[in-house]
Motif scaffolding. Structure first.
Motif, PDB file in Angstrom:
ATOM      1  N   LEU A  29      -3.298  -3.189  -5.696  1.00 29.69           N
ATOM      2  CA  LEU A  29      -3.899  -4.638  -5.408  1.00 29.69           C
ATOM      3  C   LEU A  29      -3.486  -5.411  -6.665  1.00 29.69           C
ATOM      4  O   LEU A  29      -3.923  -5.291  -7.637  1.00 29.69           O
ATOM      5  N   GLU A  30      -2.884  -6.559  -6.288  1.00 30.16           N
ATOM      6  CA  GLU A  30      -2.202  -7.567  -7.066  1.00 30.16           C
ATOM      7  C   GLU A  30      -2.580  -8.873  -6.695  1.00 30.16           C
ATOM      8  O   GLU A  30      -2.533  -9.289  -5.852  1.00 30.16           O
ATOM      9  N   ALA A  31      -3.444  -9.492  -8.050  1.00 27.19           N
ATOM     10  CA  ALA A  31      -3.938 -10.699  -7.785  1.00 27.19           C
ATOM     11  C   ALA A  31      -2.921 -11.668  -7.263  1.00 27.19           C
ATOM     12  O   ALA A  31      -3.452 -12.708  -6.641  1.00 27.19           O
ATOM     13  N   ALA A  32      -1.637 -11.732  -7.705  1.00 29.40           N
ATOM     14  CA  ALA A  32      -0.735 -12.756  -7.461  1.00 29.40           C
ATOM     15  C   ALA A  32       0.376 -12.137  -6.974  1.00 29.40           C
ATOM     16  O   ALA A  32       0.724 -11.445  -5.832  1.00 29.40           O
ATOM     17  N   THR A  33       1.504 -12.219  -8.040  1.00 29.49           N
ATOM     18  CA  THR A  33       2.714 -11.664  -7.611  1.00 29.49           C
ATOM     19  C   THR A  33       3.042 -10.362  -8.155  1.00 29.49           C
ATOM     20  O   THR A  33       2.677 -10.628  -9.471  1.00 29.49           O
ATOM     21  N   ALA A  34       3.366  -9.367  -7.728  1.00 32.97           N
ATOM     22  CA  ALA A  34       3.591  -7.910  -8.549  1.00 32.97           C
ATOM     23  C   ALA A  34       4.568  -8.337  -9.551  1.00 32.97           C
ATOM     24  O   ALA A  34       5.862  -8.832  -9.395  1.00 32.97           O
ATOM     25  N   GLY A  35       4.455  -7.811 -10.719  1.00 33.02           N
ATOM     26  CA  GLY A  35       5.006  -7.909 -11.823  1.00 33.02           C
ATOM     27  C   GLY A  35       5.294  -9.246 -12.500  1.00 33.02           C
ATOM     28  O   GLY A  35       6.394  -9.695 -13.247  1.00 33.02           O
ATOM     29  N   GLY A  36       4.613 -10.351 -11.762  1.00 32.58           N
ATOM     30  CA  GLY A  36       4.971 -11.820 -12.455  1.00 32.58           C
ATOM     31  C   GLY A  36       4.417 -12.379 -13.481  1.00 32.58           C
ATOM     32  O   GLY A  36       4.437 -13.419 -13.845  1.00 32.58           O
ATOM     33  N   GLU A  37       3.400 -11.561 -14.330  1.00 33.10           N
ATOM     34  CA  GLU A  37       2.914 -11.771 -15.723  1.00 33.10           C
ATOM     35  C   GLU A  37       3.803 -11.124 -16.958  1.00 33.10           C
ATOM     36  O   GLU A  37       4.891 -11.443 -16.997  1.00 33.10           O
ATOM     37  N   VAL A 169       1.314  -1.967  -1.331  1.00 35.38           N
ATOM     38  CA  VAL A 169       1.358  -3.028  -2.336  1.00 35.38           C
ATOM     39  C   VAL A 169       0.816  -4.387  -1.913  1.00 35.38           C
ATOM     40  O   VAL A 169       1.330  -4.896  -0.987  1.00 35.38           O
ATOM     41  N   GLU A 170      -0.263  -4.617  -2.121  1.00 35.55           N
ATOM     42  CA  GLU A 170      -0.914  -5.801  -1.475  1.00 35.55           C
ATOM     43  C   GLU A 170      -1.102  -7.187  -2.514  1.00 35.55           C
ATOM     44  O   GLU A 170      -1.728  -7.029  -3.737  1.00 35.55           O
ATOM     45  N   GLU A 171      -0.195  -8.019  -2.232  1.00 41.83           N
ATOM     46  CA  GLU A 171      -0.419  -9.265  -3.348  1.00 41.83           C
ATOM     47  C   GLU A 171      -1.187 -10.095  -2.966  1.00 41.83           C
ATOM     48  O   GLU A 171      -1.892 -10.109  -1.840  1.00 41.83           O
ATOM     49  N   ASN A 172      -1.388 -11.034  -3.937  1.00 36.89           N
ATOM     50  CA  ASN A 172      -2.428 -12.339  -3.649  1.00 36.89           C
ATOM     51  C   ASN A 172      -3.832 -11.656  -3.316  1.00 36.89           C
ATOM     52  O   ASN A 172      -4.486 -12.247  -2.473  1.00 36.89           O
ATOM     53  N   THR A 173      -4.231 -10.550  -4.005  1.00 39.37           N
ATOM     54  CA  THR A 173      -5.421  -9.623  -3.649  1.00 39.37           C
ATOM     55  C   THR A 173      -6.160  -9.442  -5.120  1.00 39.37           C
ATOM     56  O   THR A 173      -5.642  -8.641  -5.774  1.00 39.37           O
ATOM     57  N   ARG A 174      -7.117 -10.184  -5.244  1.00 41.99           N
ATOM     58  CA  ARG A 174      -7.568 -10.317  -6.855  1.00 41.99           C
ATOM     59  C   ARG A 174      -8.812  -9.302  -6.658  1.00 41.99           C
ATOM     60  O   ARG A 174      -9.723  -9.607  -5.780  1.00 41.99           O
ATOM     61  N   VAL A 175      -8.808  -8.335  -7.472  1.00 36.53           N
ATOM     62  CA  VAL A 175      -9.800  -7.438  -7.733  1.00 36.53           C
ATOM     63  C   VAL A 175     -11.247  -8.085  -8.099  1.00 36.53           C
ATOM     64  O   VAL A 175     -10.836  -8.477  -9.288  1.00 36.53           O
ATOM     65  N   LEU A 176     -12.478  -8.171  -7.739  1.00 35.15           N
ATOM     66  CA  LEU A 176     -13.305  -8.884  -8.309  1.00 35.15           C
ATOM     67  C   LEU A 176     -14.367  -7.754  -8.878  1.00 35.15           C
ATOM     68  O   LEU A 176     -14.939  -7.903  -9.974  1.00 35.15           O
ATOM     69  N   SER A 177     -14.545  -6.767  -8.346  1.00 32.91           N
ATOM     70  CA  SER A 177     -15.614  -5.775  -8.823  1.00 32.91           C
ATOM     71  C   SER A 177     -15.109  -4.332  -8.466  1.00 32.91           C
ATOM     72  O   SER A 177     -14.513  -4.079  -7.347  1.00 32.91           O
ATOM     73  N   SER A 184     -13.888  -4.556  -4.711  1.00 30.93           N
ATOM     74  CA  SER A 184     -14.009  -5.616  -3.722  1.00 30.93           C
ATOM     75  C   SER A 184     -13.313  -6.503  -4.184  1.00 30.93           C
ATOM     76  O   SER A 184     -12.933  -6.838  -5.441  1.00 30.93           O
ATOM     77  N   THR A 185     -12.606  -7.347  -2.971  1.00 37.59           N
ATOM     78  CA  THR A 185     -11.637  -8.362  -3.406  1.00 37.59           C
ATOM     79  C   THR A 185     -12.143  -9.513  -2.386  1.00 37.59           C
ATOM     80  O   THR A 185     -12.926  -9.459  -1.333  1.00 37.59           O
ATOM     81  N   PRO A 186     -11.713 -10.801  -2.523  1.00 39.02           N
ATOM     82  CA  PRO A 186     -12.332 -11.629  -1.711  1.00 39.02           C
ATOM     83  C   PRO A 186     -12.177 -11.481  -0.336  1.00 39.02           C
ATOM     84  O   PRO A 186     -12.969 -11.507   0.673  1.00 39.02           O
ATOM     85  N   PRO A 187     -11.005 -10.954   0.378  1.00 40.61           N
ATOM     86  CA  PRO A 187     -10.865 -10.662   1.753  1.00 40.61           C
ATOM     87  C   PRO A 187     -11.664  -9.580   2.358  1.00 40.61           C
ATOM     88  O   PRO A 187     -12.011  -9.616   3.396  1.00 40.61           O
ATOM     89  N   ARG A 188     -11.743  -8.708   1.477  1.00 40.58           N
ATOM     90  CA  ARG A 188     -12.197  -7.202   2.011  1.00 40.58           C
ATOM     91  C   ARG A 188     -12.697  -6.186   1.024  1.00 40.58           C
ATOM     92  O   ARG A 188     -12.320  -6.528  -0.097  1.00 40.58           O
ATOM     93  N   GLN A 189     -13.346  -5.204   1.390  1.00 43.28           N
ATOM     94  CA  GLN A 189     -13.543  -4.029   0.215  1.00 43.28           C
ATOM     95  C   GLN A 189     -12.566  -2.799   0.740  1.00 43.28           C
ATOM     96  O   GLN A 189     -12.238  -2.553   1.794  1.00 43.28           O
ATOM     97  N   TYR A 190     -12.254  -2.074  -0.490  1.00 43.29           N
ATOM     98  CA  TYR A 190     -11.661  -0.803  -0.057  1.00 43.29           C
ATOM     99  C   TYR A 190     -12.314   0.367  -0.682  1.00 43.29           C
ATOM    100  O   TYR A 190     -13.052   0.034  -1.578  1.00 43.29           O
ATOM    101  N   ARG A 191     -12.398   1.328  -0.167  1.00 37.85           N
ATOM    102  CA  ARG A 191     -12.858   2.629  -0.460  1.00 37.85           C
ATOM    103  C   ARG A 191     -11.985   3.382  -1.253  1.00 37.85           C
ATOM    104  O   ARG A 191     -10.976   3.617  -0.708  1.00 37.85           O
TER     105      ARG A 191
END
Ligand SMILES: Cc1cc2nc3c(=O)[nH]c(=O)nc-3n(C[C@H](O)[C@H](O)[C@H](O)COP(=O)(O)OP(=O)(O)OC[C@H]3O[C@@H](n4cnc5c(N)ncnc54)[C@H](O)[C@@H]3O)c2cc1C
Length: 353
Positions: A29-37, A169-177, A184-191
């Motif tokens: 799960l990648e908050a923006a673009t993979a390898g972009g930082e 690889v899911e981009e634009n998916t920021r992990v919050l907790s 938990s990410t804004p769109p959904r939760q992953y187990r």
């Protein structure tokens, strides 16, 4: 059984690739673009000769990773069809005074005990290696095993290799907790059966069930010139200035270190300072056009990478500071080994048995 890796930089992607080779099901799960930082910004020196100063656990780890690189890059190239551009460039360390030379020789003696070879260069040998070097009464030392890689090409290769092996690889998916195996990410939760935090300088911002050791962003500026490919063969270093050239001709000069939080503003004065230092070493660069970029090195308060299990099901892989490109192969090897030994059921064959 599934591993979720938060963060799609070189650390997260290398681990994802290695785990997937073991048959583990992995989602990144990648908050923006993979390898972009930081993994986009990094210069790509694989240079224990410039980095290792004494004999501690992390220096040995760094050296071990450097020694893995040739095969790592070749295997990655083979699996992905993308060349990470690993090159055995060697490095030249300059000294401008007797005092600098003395410090350099002392460090070289300690490094030699670890197995890092280097040798003094005669003025003629120095001219042969770097004919464009400016005047300065330099003394110099040659590190034949220091190498370079193109981190942007490496990330492209890792992404291709991961996808071929079924890594999601899911981009634009920021992990919050991350709590109780729920990511938990804004769109959904992953187990997940295991979660690895590999968010570089942002890792400790994630809400987790245990306090996370702080990641410290250390901003760095680099500048890049377009030069004829092959113009500068080895890495060139003097104090806090270094230069290296990629296959494309991009000649990179660095660097700065600033504690500026996550401020993305480029400071032109810092770029000019690096350009002045670069032109002092290679006068042909004076007045040449250059581009400037920044990145956030993931530092740690501990002063070394934070690797391993932090709580049941929660793993850390951050804090690689100025050596994360270099440390990626050894980090992935270590985390893969530790994860699979703690959770052998992550491998499909084992869980079926
Ligand atoms: C100027 C500069 C020069 C450097 N030169 C070298 C060098 O020559 N050699 C070397 O070995 N190293 C070098 N480095 C260091 C190296 O670039 C880093 O150590 C390395 O890239 C760290 O990789 P990473 O995957 O941990 O972090 P990153 O590449 O920063 O990746 C972390 C990823 O996590 C994502 N993320 C953040 N928060 C979240 C979240 N909540 N959820 C999901 N994803 C998230 C980010 O978007 C990012 O893509 C340099 C760094 C800089 C800045």
């Amino acid at each position: 059984m599934k591993v979720v890796i938060a963060g799609g930089g070189i650390i997260g992607l290398t681990l994802a690739w290695r785990l997937s080779q073991q048959g583990v099901s992995v989602t990144v799960l990648e908050a923006a673009t993979a390898g972009g930082e930081a993994s986009w910004a990094g210069a790509g020196m694989l240079a224990p000769g410039g980095e290792i100063k004494c004999d501690n656990e992390w220096d040995r780890f760094t050296l071990a990773s450097a020694r893995l690189y040739r095969d790592f890059a070749a295997e990655l190239n083979e699996e992905s069809g993308v060349d990470p551009e690993w090159r055995l460039s060697g490095a030249v360390d300059l000294a401008a005074s007797e005092a600098e030379w003395h410090v350099q020789c002392e460090r070289a003696a300690k490094q030699s005990a670890l197995g890092i070879d280097s040798e003094p260069l005669s003025p003629a040998a120095l001219r042969d290696l770097i004919p464009q070097l400016g005047p300065g009464g330099w003394q110099a030392r040659w590190y034949p095993a220091d190498a370079i890689v193109n981190p942007r090409a490496t990330v492209r290769a890792l992404l291709a290799a991961c996808r071929r092996r079924g890594v999601v690889v899911e981009e634009n998916t920021r992990v919050l907790s991350v709590r109780d195996g729920l990511v938990s990410t804004p769109p959904r939760q992953y187990r997940a059966d295991a979660v690895v935090l590999a968010c570089g300088a942002w890792s400790s911002l994630i809400d987790a069930a245990v306090p996370l050791p702080p990641a410290v962003p250390v901003r760095g500026h680099l500048i890049g010139y377009q030069c004829a490919p092959g113009w500068l063969a080895p890495i060139l270093r003097h104090q806090h200035t270094y230069l290296l050239q990629r296959d494309s001709g991009l000649l990179i000069a660095g660097a700065s270190e600033e504690h500026a939080g996550f401020n993305r503003g480029i400071n032109p004065a810092i770029g000019r300072d690096i350009a002045d230092r670069a032109a002092h070493l290679l006068p042909a660069l004076a007045g040449q056009k250059y581009e400037t970029w920044i990145g956030f090195r993931p530092g740690s308060e501990a002063g070394h990478p934070l690797l391993g299990q932090a709580a049941p099901g929660l793993w850390l892989a951050y804090g690689h500071y100025r050596n994360g490109i270099l440390l990626a192969p050894a980090t992935a090897a270590r985390l893969t080994r530790e994860l699979l030994s703690a959770r052998p059921d992550l491998r499909p064959s084992t869980s079926a048995a």
